[in-house]
Design an enzyme around this catalytic site. Sequence first.
Site, PDB file in Angstrom:
ATOM      1  N   ASP A 127       0.849  -1.192   0.000  1.00  0.00           N
ATOM      2  CA  ASP A 127       0.000   0.000   0.000  1.00  0.00           C
ATOM      3  C   ASP A 127       0.883   1.238   0.000  1.00  0.00           C
ATOM      4  O   ASP A 127       2.098   1.172   0.231  1.00  0.00           O
ATOM      5  CB  ASP A 127      -0.947  -0.012   1.201  1.00  0.00           C
ATOM      6  CG  ASP A 127      -0.214  -0.138   2.525  1.00  0.00           C
ATOM      7  OD1 ASP A 127       0.437   0.836   2.939  1.00  0.00           O
ATOM      8  OD2 ASP A 127      -0.285  -1.212   3.157  1.00  0.00           O
TER       9      ASP A 127
ATOM     10  N   GLU B 293      25.679 -21.220 -16.373  1.00  0.00           N
ATOM     11  CA  GLU B 293      24.504 -20.586 -15.767  1.00  0.00           C
ATOM     12  C   GLU B 293      24.877 -19.277 -15.071  1.00  0.00           C
ATOM     13  O   GLU B 293      24.135 -18.290 -15.134  1.00  0.00           O
ATOM     14  CB  GLU B 293      23.858 -21.550 -14.774  1.00  0.00           C
ATOM     15  CG  GLU B 293      23.163 -22.729 -15.445  1.00  0.00           C
ATOM     16  CD  GLU B 293      22.743 -23.783 -14.447  1.00  0.00           C
ATOM     17  OE1 GLU B 293      21.664 -24.392 -14.657  1.00  0.00           O
ATOM     18  OE2 GLU B 293      23.468 -24.024 -13.463  1.00  0.00           O
TER      19      GLU B 293
END
Length: 730
Positions: free
Chosen positions: A520, A599
């Site tokens: 919020d 990776e």
Amino acid sequence: MAITVRNNKFILKTDNTAWILRCDEGYFEHLYYGADVPDCDLDHLVNKQILNFAPYDARLGLKYIYGGRLYPYSGANAGDFRTPACDIVSQNGHRGCRFRYAGYEILPETPKDYVLPRVRAAGETLKVVLTDEQKGVDAELYFQTVEECDAVVRYTRIVNRSGGKILLDKAASLQLDFENGAFDLLYIAGAAGDEMRNLRRPVAQGKTEISSSFGITGHSSNPFFALCERSATEDAGECYGFNLLYSGNFKNEIESDSHNSVRVVTGINADGFCWSLGDGESFYTPQAVCTFSEEGIGGMSRRFHRLCKKHIIAPKYENARPVAANTWESFYFTVNEDNVCAFAEKAKEIGADTVVLDDGWFRNADAENLGDWQPVPERFPSGLGKLVNAVKQRGLQFGLWFEPEMVSKNSKLFQAHPEWVLNNGDIGSESRNQYVLDMANPAVVDYLYGVLAHYLSSYDIRYIKWDMNRYLSEVGSAFVHNQGETPHRYVLGVYDLLERITSHFDVLVEGCAGGGGRFDLGMLYYEPMIWLSDNTDPYNRTEIQFGASVAYPPCTLSYHFSKGVGTTGKNSEPFFRALAANFACFGYELDLTKLSAEELSACRAFTERRRALDKYILGGDFYRLNVDNEYYYACLQVLEDKSAALFTFLQLNAQIRYESVIVRLKGLKPDARYKIGANGQVYYGRTLEKAGLKISDLLCPHWKTEDALRIAVQGGKSGSGISFEIEEVK
């Protein structure tokens, strides 16, 4: 002037909107809110119709019927049967209040004694004083404009001057009335792991409530909502948007009465709220913000995004967010000095700038030691000092996880201070093996500040992940005399602690509440980014992030590149995971020590690519592009000067027979020429808006791979996509 007063009219102007109010017959009334208009004398809009069974002012007779007028703030039990903004119980037990206009004042800024989160740099403030002389109560209505965001800020101060005690049972931040309102209601719903779902339905006769009673805003609702004309689309139509700078129990009420007028009331949830005011005391509500757009839902969203980026988030975070590597999904409760050092080595290798030591550093299991905050000696024999230095020596910042508001039953803190736990007279409920500390008690807040200040002063910690993993139940405080004040005082305690930490230390706080349970504007005032969901599956997370974008800008959404198989059970390629994470504040949440050299190299490329795109994701205007938002999601993030943009297209699932899709762009200068990063072609902005770009190879690679014009997704079928820059050719 953004605010002018003349001939009993109050005119608030932004770049594209006007809000006009008036004083008439001693009452303060709403006349108009919407697109900017040159006239302010709009008395012809007043409803003077005689309504059946409707009370009227005995002094004025039928010419003043309460139920037909439009008000910016109404009291309960005063002849207007619509949802009130305020309800008061006088010392003699009488309930209700009728407010009349008493005067106004124009202030240079937000009042100095306003301590709640606020819209920053809102500037000039109109204060209108309404009074109930018989009850001895004033309602001070505050209006502020943020002109470039087309936003109006509303909040209220209730003042008791009755000579006795009153009880404030309801005090909303904003009320707005519409006559003949034919609207759709757009709002956010969901659940933990499935946050930020956008729902839309017609506003029909009766009352609709969007609320939280969890003690925080919650996973299943959000303070944001909008009223849109029924024909409004993403790009066209009138939309009124509303949000609240508050992180506790809230309630949005939308009522359509028997005469088709619509009333909006938003603020603190009155259920369980009761605030005592002695003579001379006052109460400020949280700030509410509203905006208006003629450019559909997308235009409303961009106005809220601009407001959040420029006037809610602290300015020092405007153009920067760290790339954090978090230890949680790597080590859980086995985290120790050695594996974090190894993790930090890999984090440095992939280009991250911050290592965040998550849960597990102070306990061995989920049911232990919340509240004590001492490193586990067997796993951190040197405390945290050696580890912090080791991370810093690798050129990385150090971050630390806390859950300040919670306590374990077996902790030393609980044994010493059982009265510091929220309790309404019984032993209370556990949730996730923990209780909630009483943040309404200043002694608790002081203790927690001491804990956090110790770590921030003793070690070079620049990042805190602030978690909150349960809702509030048995809400009562040994400190508070009137228990109806406890839920709001709890929120004030959280704000006080955050204010002290962020003002005294150079630290970034990332918010979290079991994912998006406390997402919020109130928290964003202190926390520039919030972990949006514990669901990191890119298939789900893409939907969640696009849902959040209706109210919140991407720069506030925290999301990390994580493991390949998530909640959907579908494998996702690294490219797709990075593409979904590129939408928001980027980081890593997987065991870097187990990645191969190949990776790790790919992750470094993802990090470098992400940093190069910061200018779009942190500062760009966000346009949701019109694809089906089921199989495909697409957006364009356009720099403020429209000189460049970032295009992103994600395919969650393939549709049989759909080899390609045309995506029309938005937000570019129609007469400027733009180079497409994916194929080097140059087109006018208007061409890209009307004709669009074709995204192909949605099912499989095209047989004619040498086609230079083709823009193809990487991967094909489910879990694929493409992202590229579009730059103006000068």
